[in-house]
Design a protein around this motif. Structure first.
Motif, PDB file in Angstrom:
ATOM      1  N   GLU A   1      35.665  36.442  38.242  1.00 50.19           N
ATOM      2  CA  GLU A   1      34.891  37.265  39.176  1.00 50.19           C
ATOM      3  C   GLU A   1      34.775  36.572  40.537  1.00 50.19           C
ATOM      4  O   GLU A   1      34.870  37.217  41.580  1.00 50.19           O
ATOM      5  N   GLU A   2      34.578  35.253  40.528  1.00 45.88           N
ATOM      6  CA  GLU A   2      34.514  34.494  41.777  1.00 45.88           C
ATOM      7  C   GLU A   2      35.856  34.557  42.508  1.00 45.88           C
ATOM      8  O   GLU A   2      35.909  34.708  43.733  1.00 45.88           O
ATOM      9  N   PHE A   3      36.946  34.444  41.751  1.00 42.39           N
ATOM     10  CA  PHE A   3      38.292  34.513  42.327  1.00 42.39           C
ATOM     11  C   PHE A   3      38.541  35.882  42.960  1.00 42.39           C
ATOM     12  O   PHE A   3      39.054  35.983  44.077  1.00 42.39           O
ATOM     13  N   GLU A   4      38.162  36.942  42.263  1.00 46.98           N
ATOM     14  CA  GLU A   4      38.317  38.294  42.815  1.00 46.98           C
ATOM     15  C   GLU A   4      37.518  38.452  44.108  1.00 46.98           C
ATOM     16  O   GLU A   4      38.019  39.008  45.088  1.00 46.98           O
ATOM     17  N   ALA A   5      36.284  37.958  44.116  1.00 40.72           N
ATOM     18  CA  ALA A   5      35.438  38.059  45.307  1.00 40.72           C
ATOM     19  C   ALA A   5      36.035  37.242  46.461  1.00 40.72           C
ATOM     20  O   ALA A   5      36.037  37.688  47.609  1.00 40.72           O
ATOM     21  N   PHE A   6      36.565  36.053  46.144  1.00 35.93           N
ATOM     22  CA  PHE A   6      37.204  35.206  47.150  1.00 35.93           C
ATOM     23  C   PHE A   6      38.387  35.934  47.781  1.00 35.93           C
ATOM     24  O   PHE A   6      38.516  35.981  49.006  1.00 35.93           O
ATOM     25  N   CYS A   7      39.242  36.487  46.950  1.00 37.36           N
ATOM     26  CA  CYS A   7      40.424  37.198  47.451  1.00 37.36           C
ATOM     27  C   CYS A   7      40.022  38.388  48.319  1.00 37.36           C
ATOM     28  O   CYS A   7      40.591  38.601  49.395  1.00 37.36           O
ATOM     29  N   LYS A   8      39.045  39.135  47.866  1.00 37.57           N
ATOM     30  CA  LYS A   8      38.587  40.299  48.624  1.00 37.57           C
ATOM     31  C   LYS A   8      37.987  39.874  49.964  1.00 37.57           C
ATOM     32  O   LYS A   8      38.286  40.466  51.006  1.00 37.57           O
ATOM     33  N   ALA A   9      37.172  38.820  49.960  1.00 39.25           N
ATOM     34  CA  ALA A   9      36.516  38.348  51.178  1.00 39.25           C
ATOM     35  C   ALA A   9      37.519  37.857  52.220  1.00 39.25           C
ATOM     36  O   ALA A   9      37.289  37.965  53.422  1.00 39.25           O
ATOM     37  N   HIS A  10      38.657  37.321  51.745  1.00 38.58           N
ATOM     38  CA  HIS A  10      39.653  36.764  52.654  1.00 38.58           C
ATOM     39  C   HIS A  10      40.876  37.662  52.828  1.00 38.58           C
ATOM     40  O   HIS A  10      41.854  37.256  53.452  1.00 38.58           O
ATOM     41  N   GLY A  11      40.805  38.863  52.257  1.00 35.95           N
ATOM     42  CA  GLY A  11      41.890  39.828  52.412  1.00 35.95           C
ATOM     43  C   GLY A  11      43.193  39.375  51.782  1.00 35.95           C
ATOM     44  O   GLY A  11      44.266  39.677  52.300  1.00 35.95           O
ATOM     45  N   MET A  12      43.087  38.658  50.675  1.00 33.75           N
ATOM     46  CA  MET A  12      44.278  38.142  49.986  1.00 33.75           C
ATOM     47  C   MET A  12      44.487  38.885  48.676  1.00 33.75           C
ATOM     48  O   MET A  12      43.521  39.306  48.040  1.00 33.75           O
ATOM     49  N   SER A  13      45.739  39.015  48.289  1.00 37.71           N
ATOM     50  CA  SER A  13      46.010  39.545  46.955  1.00 37.71           C
ATOM     51  C   SER A  13      45.811  38.414  45.955  1.00 37.71           C
ATOM     52  O   SER A  13      45.926  37.226  46.303  1.00 37.71           O
ATOM     53  N   LYS A  14      45.527  38.761  44.725  1.00 38.18           N
ATOM     54  CA  LYS A  14      45.385  37.725  43.689  1.00 38.18           C
ATOM     55  C   LYS A  14      46.714  37.027  43.454  1.00 38.18           C
ATOM     56  O   LYS A  14      46.748  35.822  43.200  1.00 38.18           O
ATOM     57  N   VAL A  15      47.807  37.750  43.578  1.00 39.78           N
ATOM     58  CA  VAL A  15      49.134  37.141  43.408  1.00 39.78           C
ATOM     59  C   VAL A  15      49.370  36.102  44.492  1.00 39.78           C
ATOM     60  O   VAL A  15      49.746  34.962  44.219  1.00 39.78           O
ATOM     61  N   GLY A  16      49.150  36.484  45.748  1.00 37.05           N
ATOM     62  CA  GLY A  16      49.356  35.572  46.863  1.00 37.05           C
ATOM     63  C   GLY A  16      48.460  34.350  46.778  1.00 37.05           C
ATOM     64  O   GLY A  16      48.905  33.214  47.004  1.00 37.05           O
ATOM     65  N   ALA A  17      47.197  34.561  46.450  1.00 38.51           N
ATOM     66  CA  ALA A  17      46.252  33.446  46.336  1.00 38.51           C
ATOM     67  C   ALA A  17      46.645  32.522  45.194  1.00 38.51           C
ATOM     68  O   ALA A  17      46.570  31.294  45.329  1.00 38.51           O
TER      69      ALA A  17
END
Length: 63
Positions: free
Chosen positions: A27-43
Motif C-alpha cells: 500500500e505504501e508502494f502504491e501511494a509512493f508511485c501515485k504521489a510521484h506519477g510513476m508506474s509500479k513497473v517503472g518504480a
C-alpha cells in the motif's frame, strides 16, 4: 512462474515477476508511485537497478 513476452510496439523484451509482499508495504508502494506519477513497473525496475548497482559496487570493494 516467469513468462517472457514482447509487447506490441515495445522494443524491449519483458519478463513477468510475481512477488508476495507485506500488505502495508504494498500500500505504501502504491501511494509512493501515485504521489510521484510513476508506474509500479517503472518504480520497481529503477529500484532493482539501483539496488544491484549499489550491491555490485559494495561487493567489488570487498574482494
Amino acid at each position: 512462474m516467469i513468462k517472457t513476452m514482447k509487447k506490441k510496439n515495445d522494443k524491449k523484451e519483458i519478463k513477468y515477476l510475481n512477488v508476495c509482499m507485506d500488505k502495508a508495504l504494498h500500500e505504501e508502494f502504491e501511494a509512493f508511485c501515485k504521489a510521484h506519477g510513476m508506474s509500479k513497473v517503472g518504480a520497481t525496475e529503477q529500484a532493482i537497478r539501483q539496488y544491484m548497482d549499489k550491491m555490485n559496487k559494495a561487493l567489488k570493494n570487498v574482494k
